[in-house]
Design a protein around this motif. Sequence first.
Motif, PDB file in Angstrom:
ATOM      1  N   ALA A 143       0.905  -1.298  -0.026  1.00 42.63           N
ATOM      2  CA  ALA A 143      -0.060   0.012  -0.100  1.00 42.63           C
ATOM      3  C   ALA A 143       0.657   1.121   0.175  1.00 42.63           C
ATOM      4  CB  ALA A 143      -0.990  -0.044   1.203  1.00 42.63           C
ATOM      5  N   GLU A 144       1.884   1.334   0.779  1.00 39.37           N
ATOM      6  CA  GLU A 144       2.779   2.480   0.699  1.00 39.37           C
ATOM      7  C   GLU A 144       3.360   2.777  -0.425  1.00 39.37           C
ATOM      8  OE1 GLU A 144       6.751   4.110   3.399  1.00 39.37           O
ATOM      9  OE2 GLU A 144       5.717   2.401   3.925  1.00 39.37           O
ATOM     10  N   GLN A 145       3.870   1.790  -1.186  1.00 39.99           N
ATOM     11  CA  GLN A 145       4.611   1.981  -2.626  1.00 39.99           C
ATOM     12  C   GLN A 145       3.546   2.427  -3.508  1.00 39.99           C
ATOM     13  OE1 GLN A 145       8.073   1.679  -2.627  1.00 39.99           O
ATOM     14  NE2 GLN A 145       7.808   1.155  -0.480  1.00 39.99           N
ATOM     15  N   ILE A 146       2.580   1.870  -3.461  1.00 41.32           N
ATOM     16  CA  ILE A 146       1.355   2.241  -4.483  1.00 41.32           C
ATOM     17  C   ILE A 146       0.940   3.603  -4.149  1.00 41.32           C
ATOM     18  CG2 ILE A 146      -0.933   2.010  -5.283  1.00 41.32           C
ATOM     19  CD1 ILE A 146       0.981   0.017  -6.317  1.00 41.32           C
ATOM     20  N   SER A 147       1.010   3.989  -2.668  1.00 42.27           N
ATOM     21  CA  SER A 147       0.618   5.592  -2.541  1.00 42.27           C
ATOM     22  C   SER A 147       1.535   6.615  -3.051  1.00 42.27           C
ATOM     23  CB  SER A 147       0.736   5.649  -0.940  1.00 42.27           C
ATOM     24  OG  SER A 147       1.794   5.600  -0.544  1.00 42.27           O
ATOM     25  N   LEU A 148       2.689   6.138  -3.505  1.00 48.01           N
ATOM     26  CA  LEU A 148       3.803   7.133  -4.209  1.00 48.01           C
ATOM     27  C   LEU A 148       3.605   7.411  -5.562  1.00 48.01           C
ATOM     28  CD1 LEU A 148       6.950   5.716  -2.254  1.00 48.01           C
ATOM     29  CD2 LEU A 148       5.632   7.631  -1.655  1.00 48.01           C
ATOM     30  N   ALA A 149       2.637   6.517  -6.159  1.00 48.09           N
ATOM     31  CA  ALA A 149       2.491   6.638  -7.604  1.00 48.09           C
ATOM     32  C   ALA A 149       2.150   8.019  -8.131  1.00 48.09           C
ATOM     33  CB  ALA A 149       1.182   5.958  -8.083  1.00 48.09           C
ATOM     34  N   SER A 151       5.744   6.850  -9.197  1.00 48.12           N
ATOM     35  CA  SER A 151       7.260   7.091  -8.967  1.00 48.12           C
ATOM     36  C   SER A 151       7.896   5.770  -9.505  1.00 48.12           C
ATOM     37  CB  SER A 151       7.189   7.176  -7.563  1.00 48.12           C
ATOM     38  OG  SER A 151       7.104   5.820  -6.873  1.00 48.12           O
ATOM     39  N   ARG A 152       9.397   5.730  -9.193  1.00 48.13           N
ATOM     40  CA  ARG A 152      10.141   4.473  -9.575  1.00 48.13           C
ATOM     41  C   ARG A 152       9.748   3.394  -8.464  1.00 48.13           C
ATOM     42  NH1 ARG A 152      13.812   8.411 -11.757  1.00 48.13           N
ATOM     43  NH2 ARG A 152      14.767   7.583 -14.127  1.00 48.13           N
ATOM     44  N   ASP A 153       9.796   3.779  -7.300  1.00 45.05           N
ATOM     45  CA  ASP A 153       9.251   2.718  -6.320  1.00 45.05           C
ATOM     46  C   ASP A 153       7.915   2.140  -6.687  1.00 45.05           C
ATOM     47  OD1 ASP A 153      11.655   3.353  -5.005  1.00 45.05           O
ATOM     48  OD2 ASP A 153      10.567   4.871  -3.557  1.00 45.05           O
ATOM     49  N   THR A 154       7.067   2.911  -6.880  1.00 43.82           N
ATOM     50  CA  THR A 154       5.824   2.158  -7.291  1.00 43.82           C
ATOM     51  C   THR A 154       5.942   1.335  -8.559  1.00 43.82           C
ATOM     52  OG1 THR A 154       4.420   4.134  -6.742  1.00 43.82           O
ATOM     53  CG2 THR A 154       3.452   2.445  -8.031  1.00 43.82           C
ATOM     54  N   GLY A 155       6.518   1.680  -9.235  1.00 47.18           N
ATOM     55  CA  GLY A 155       7.106   0.726 -10.790  1.00 47.18           C
ATOM     56  C   GLY A 155       7.718  -0.430 -10.297  1.00 47.18           C
ATOM     57  N   HIS A 156       8.779  -0.343  -9.413  1.00 51.45           N
ATOM     58  CA  HIS A 156       9.368  -1.353  -9.015  1.00 51.45           C
ATOM     59  C   HIS A 156       8.580  -2.360  -8.176  1.00 51.45           C
ATOM     60  CE1 HIS A 156      13.002  -3.865  -7.952  1.00 51.45           C
ATOM     61  NE2 HIS A 156      12.472  -3.832  -6.654  1.00 51.45           N
ATOM     62  N   GLU A 157       7.622  -2.077  -7.438  1.00 47.59           N
ATOM     63  CA  GLU A 157       6.518  -2.717  -6.825  1.00 47.59           C
ATOM     64  C   GLU A 157       5.574  -3.574  -7.631  1.00 47.59           C
ATOM     65  OE1 GLU A 157       4.264  -4.569  -3.462  1.00 47.59           O
ATOM     66  OE2 GLU A 157       6.378  -3.578  -3.511  1.00 47.59           O
ATOM     67  N   VAL A 158       5.350  -2.952  -8.424  1.00 51.10           N
ATOM     68  CA  VAL A 158       4.227  -3.583  -9.597  1.00 51.10           C
ATOM     69  C   VAL A 158       5.142  -4.861 -10.265  1.00 51.10           C
ATOM     70  CG1 VAL A 158       3.352  -3.386 -11.783  1.00 51.10           C
ATOM     71  CG2 VAL A 158       2.926  -1.718 -10.087  1.00 51.10           C
ATOM     72  N   HIS A 159       6.297  -4.424 -10.609  1.00 51.46           N
ATOM     73  CA  HIS A 159       7.158  -5.638 -11.289  1.00 51.46           C
ATOM     74  C   HIS A 159       7.563  -6.715 -10.417  1.00 51.46           C
ATOM     75  CE1 HIS A 159       6.636  -4.368 -15.495  1.00 51.46           C
ATOM     76  NE2 HIS A 159       6.528  -2.966 -14.855  1.00 51.46           N
ATOM     77  N   PHE A 290       6.883   5.905 -14.985  1.00 45.87           N
ATOM     78  CA  PHE A 290       7.177   4.738 -13.983  1.00 45.87           C
ATOM     79  C   PHE A 290       6.231   3.753 -13.725  1.00 45.87           C
ATOM     80  CE2 PHE A 290       8.933   8.869 -12.282  1.00 45.87           C
ATOM     81  CZ  PHE A 290      10.078   8.977 -12.926  1.00 45.87           C
ATOM     82  N   GLY A 291       5.296   3.351 -14.996  1.00 44.85           N
ATOM     83  CA  GLY A 291       4.379   2.375 -14.517  1.00 44.85           C
ATOM     84  C   GLY A 291       3.206   3.003 -14.140  1.00 44.85           C
ATOM     85  N   CYS A 292       3.133   4.277 -13.910  1.00 38.24           N
ATOM     86  CA  CYS A 292       1.874   5.088 -13.359  1.00 38.24           C
ATOM     87  C   CYS A 292       1.343   4.481 -12.266  1.00 38.24           C
ATOM     88  CB  CYS A 292       0.848   5.044 -14.759  1.00 38.24           C
ATOM     89  SG  CYS A 292      -0.347   6.601 -14.334  1.00 38.24           S
ATOM     90  N   SER A 293       0.110   3.798 -12.586  1.00 41.20           N
ATOM     91  CA  SER A 293      -0.559   3.307 -11.245  1.00 41.20           C
ATOM     92  C   SER A 293      -1.411   4.174 -10.499  1.00 41.20           C
ATOM     93  CB  SER A 293       0.230   2.538 -10.271  1.00 41.20           C
ATOM     94  OG  SER A 293       0.821   1.439 -10.991  1.00 41.20           O
ATOM     95  N   ILE A 294      -1.789   5.238 -11.094  1.00 40.65           N
ATOM     96  CA  ILE A 294      -2.571   6.183 -10.476  1.00 40.65           C
ATOM     97  C   ILE A 294      -4.174   5.923 -10.206  1.00 40.65           C
ATOM     98  CG2 ILE A 294      -3.513   8.708 -10.627  1.00 40.65           C
ATOM     99  CD1 ILE A 294      -0.823   9.586 -11.715  1.00 40.65           C
TER     100      ILE A 294
END
Length: 321
Positions: A143-149, A151-159, A290-294
Amino acid sequence: MKARISMRRPEQLEKQIKVDFNVEDYVLKDTFLFRHSENSKASHNIAALARKYGEGPPKFYPKTFEVMIDTGQQTKLSYESILRNPSEVKTSISSEELSDLIKYAKSLGINDIGFTKVNSKLIFKDHAILHDNAIVLTMEMDAEQISLAPSRDTGHEVHFTYNKLGRISNEIADYLRTKGFSAQAGPAMGGDVDYKHLAEEAAMGSIGNHGLLISPGIGPRQRITAVYTNIENLPFPKTNPHTWIKDFCKACKICSKRCPANAIVGIETASITNEYIDLPKCAKSFANSFGCSICIKECIFNRSDYHKVHKVHLKRTNIVD
């Protein structure tokens, strides 16, 4: 000692991310396969779309590209491992074996597990699968990584989630083989079947306005895969208690309003054979952000409790009635 991260250029790494495998290359020539129907839609390779519509290679950490390469390797393994299916197989699972299977999947990190018969319309055009009984698996993204969308961190979490899920689907397929069943692991990325509709038919949630599965507990913050098996007596659901989500989404549409690419076509024009999103627009945002995810981040089911949203929906429905 820390693992060494490759410093190869993203465009060099992308060439190694292969997901377009075919089950026919890994079975005997006369093997019966379950194939797509006339109403099936074509599959879409997000990485290829991102390269086509993006402004250069997708912007991820170098370590993320390394994870994506391993995901491609796990995809290849999911097809190669079909060769390990037992020559003599069982087709019925006992209640104790089923319970053990569910416990095993949860111990590996699976969030939820469901079962359904694969509708041929859900098999992508020019694709096939070995069995039409599906064990559907979901995994939560942090949840925390997705909340940063975005971002590179979010994109990394997705993959990173795709990678973990792909590994687990292979482990579960191997587990079934040790119990005497035949199985084909569906890759987490680049699969043969439309996973979101498969999970919906397994009554694990319902598809929202953004085209993503919404489930209790984690909303749209998940990735999906499946393991196809010859087990004939899996507990397929008769009804789906989550279909109210579609009516709620028709009134909400916050994902459409917040989408930076204006790419969400929406639930009112979507179906099994149509898209919920404008793929070129979404792919461009995916590549450049960065894979968006918004859409996941902004979804009310990500920001609020599923059951609280349901109560609000019921109250609104009663007022209208």
